[in-house]
Design a protein around this motif. Structure first.
Motif, PDB file in Angstrom:
ATOM      1  N   ASP A   1      -0.642   6.810   4.481  1.00  0.00           N
ATOM      2  CA  ASP A   1       0.296   5.827   3.965  1.00  0.00           C
ATOM      3  C   ASP A   1       1.651   5.959   4.635  1.00  0.00           C
ATOM      4  O   ASP A   1       2.228   7.029   4.736  1.00  0.00           O
ATOM      5  N   GLY A   2       2.185   4.798   5.092  1.00  0.00           N
ATOM      6  CA  GLY A   2       3.548   4.742   5.568  1.00  0.00           C
ATOM      7  C   GLY A   2       3.756   5.260   6.975  1.00  0.00           C
ATOM      8  O   GLY A   2       4.850   5.175   7.504  1.00  0.00           O
TER       9      GLY A   2
ATOM     10  N   GLN B   1       3.075  -3.715   4.215  1.00  0.00           N
ATOM     11  CA  GLN B   1       4.406  -3.257   3.835  1.00  0.00           C
ATOM     12  C   GLN B   1       5.392  -3.249   5.009  1.00  0.00           C
ATOM     13  O   GLN B   1       6.557  -2.891   4.826  1.00  0.00           O
ATOM     14  N   HIS B   2       4.928  -3.678   6.191  1.00  0.00           N
ATOM     15  CA  HIS B   2       5.774  -3.620   7.389  1.00  0.00           C
ATOM     16  C   HIS B   2       5.608  -4.871   8.259  1.00  0.00           C
ATOM     17  O   HIS B   2       5.641  -4.789   9.490  1.00  0.00           O
TER      18      HIS B   2
ATOM     19  N   ASN C   1      -5.881  -0.381   8.369  1.00  0.00           N
ATOM     20  CA  ASN C   1      -4.462  -0.585   8.650  1.00  0.00           C
ATOM     21  C   ASN C   1      -3.743  -1.431   7.601  1.00  0.00           C
ATOM     22  O   ASN C   1      -2.511  -1.565   7.645  1.00  0.00           O
TER      23      ASN C   1
ATOM     24  N   THR D   1       3.401   4.896  -0.443  1.00  0.00           N
ATOM     25  CA  THR D   1       4.803   4.768  -0.049  1.00  0.00           C
ATOM     26  C   THR D   1       5.485   3.536  -0.625  1.00  0.00           C
ATOM     27  O   THR D   1       6.654   3.282  -0.333  1.00  0.00           O
TER      28      THR D   1
ATOM     29  N   ARG E   1       2.899   4.789  10.807  1.00  0.00           N
ATOM     30  CA  ARG E   1       2.287   3.829  11.705  1.00  0.00           C
ATOM     31  C   ARG E   1       1.586   4.528  12.844  1.00  0.00           C
ATOM     32  O   ARG E   1       2.183   5.298  13.587  1.00  0.00           O
TER      33      ARG E   1
ATOM     34  N   ARG F   1      -2.905  -1.334   4.358  1.00  0.00           N
ATOM     35  CA  ARG F   1      -1.861  -0.855   3.455  1.00  0.00           C
ATOM     36  C   ARG F   1      -0.533  -0.722   4.194  1.00  0.00           C
ATOM     37  O   ARG F   1       0.519  -1.137   3.694  1.00  0.00           O
ATOM     38  N   TRP F   2      -0.560  -0.161   5.397  1.00  0.00           N
ATOM     39  CA  TRP F   2       0.677  -0.052   6.167  1.00  0.00           C
ATOM     40  C   TRP F   2       1.167  -1.433   6.610  1.00  0.00           C
ATOM     41  O   TRP F   2       2.350  -1.755   6.479  1.00  0.00           O
ATOM     42  N   SER F   3       0.271  -2.231   7.133  1.00  0.00           N
ATOM     43  CA  SER F   3       0.662  -3.536   7.675  1.00  0.00           C
ATOM     44  C   SER F   3       1.319  -4.411   6.621  1.00  0.00           C
ATOM     45  O   SER F   3       2.357  -5.051   6.879  1.00  0.00           O
TER      46      SER F   3
END
Length: 389
Positions: A3-4, A26-27, A20, A95, A6, A22-24
């Motif tokens: 998490d968080g 949030q970003h 990918n 995150t 990249r 969960r990260w994507s």
């Protein structure tokens, strides 16, 4: 991927891979160009936390579960329950924080329709107008003679496949046009050019068929009627008036046109403020009127043939008794419970009868999960009954 953090391998080509997501989600402003949607004065949300984890939930297949189990089994990134103006449950995973802006996917559609309603209230737009009357660039195209009401309710006659896992579908061509996927041979380089290529294959105003391109035309209509980029319009007419605390943002294509159908990102609490405004007939938690009462009442009442149009369309098999009006879902015939829904598990639950608003951000692997989505809806129903019993 943890998490968080990249992974350098995450690119435009694979940001939607399950590992990918969960990260994507949030970003998105790291991955793509974006435009800010500015907030106003934050609403005074009260807090009275309750332990809802053990509230029983009866799933659509009749199995018994609990709120905790549903949250655990549906890839929850964050969730919140608002009862009146009081936050009774709020939780973030990994995150995610209260200031993290998460991709809304097609929950964005309900925000775009609300900007439309605000423009109608100002006399700048008529839902009975045709698309080509609003957007001369689309004159003579498949969308030209469709009414704004047709696209609000996804009842145009446009040919468009929403099969997310089919690389040859139009929805994947749309992703390429807005820069969400690498360009393919012969594809359109911008959203507006893509929309002009879509063809009419049946009469406008017929049965309901869910197609993301409808909202993209609607966003373009908003810009033409309001005379400003969508992010500015959404800030002035909607976001700054809801009691939101943080800027939202929308990803944009190479021309700066918003990804209207799914590209808005916002915080959990701010999205709850939007749900509360719809619940309360167009009045924000700040007391400001955002949308006319009759516009919101029409969402809940539906049009004269909304139920029949839904029953005649391809979604009826999975949602018997459902209805769709102005980019809001009604799943089972109840007139007082509206949903804003986005793929991979994004949801706003709006129960005008009980006063409960639920918001859930998720990162489920499947775009449309036939088990997890209905389980989340059942969970919010159970919570609503619990809080009002």
């Amino acid at each position: 991927m943890s998490d968080g953090i990249r992974d350098s391998a995450v690119t435009v080509a694979d940001w939607q891979d399950p590992a990918n997501l969960r990260w994507s989600f949030q970003h998105m402003d790291t991955l793509f160009p974006a435009r800010s949607i500015e907030p106003g004065t934050p609403a005074d949300l009260k807090e009275r936390p309750q332990d809802l984890s053990r509230v029983p939930v009866v799933l659509p297949d009749g199995a018994e579960s609990t709120v905790a189990d549903v949250l655990e089994s549906t890839d929850t990134d964050a969730w919140l329950v608002l009862h009146g103006s009081t936050v009774v449950a709020e939780q973030y995973s990994g995150t995610m924080t209260p200031r993290t802006r998460h991709l809304l996917m097609s929950v964005s559609k309900s925000l775009v329709s609300s900007v439309t309603g605000a423009l109608v209230a100002q006399g700048l737009l008529d839902v009975e107008s045709t698309v080509e009357e609003c957007i001369p660039e689309l004159q003579g195209t498949g969308y030209g003679e469709a009414r704004i009401r047709d696209i609000l309710d996804m009842r145009s006659g446009i040919r468009f496949s929403e099969e997310y896992l089919d690389p040859a579908s139009e929805v994947r061509g749309l992703d390429e046009a807005v820069g969400w996927a690498p360009p393919g041979p012969g594809g359109s380089p911008t959203l507006k050019e893509f929309l002009a290529t879509l063809e009419q294959h049946r009469e406008h105003g017929g049965y309901f068929e869910y197609r993301s391109c409808e909202t993209d035309v609607l966003g373009w209509v908003c810009e033409a009627a309001g005379g400003k980029p969508f992010a500015e319009l959404a800030g002035e007419l909607l976001w700054s008036r809801l009691g939101t605390a943080d800027p939202a943002f929308i990803t944009v294509d190479a021309e700066g046109t918003g990804m209207f159908d799914g590209g808005i990102c916002a915080t959990l609490r701010d999205l709850a403020c939007f749900g509360a405004m719809i619940r309360d007939g167009g009045v924000a938690l700040t007391g400001d009127r955002v949308l006319p009462a009759d516009w919101v009442a029409d969402i809940f009442a539906g049009g004269p043939d909304s139920t029949e149009a839904f029953a005649a369309g391809p979604e009826a098999e999975h949602m018997p008794g459902g209805r769709y009006r102005s980019q809001f879902w009604f799943l089972d015939g109840r007139p007082d419970v509206a949903f804003c829904l986005g793929i991979h598990g994004q949801m706003v639950y709006i129960n005008a009868g009980s006063g409960v608003v639920g918001v859930k951000f998720s990162s489920s692997a499947l775009p449309v999960d036939p088990v997890k989505g209905p389980a989340a809806a059942a969970m919010f129903d159970a919570i609503s009954r619990h809080l009002t019993s």
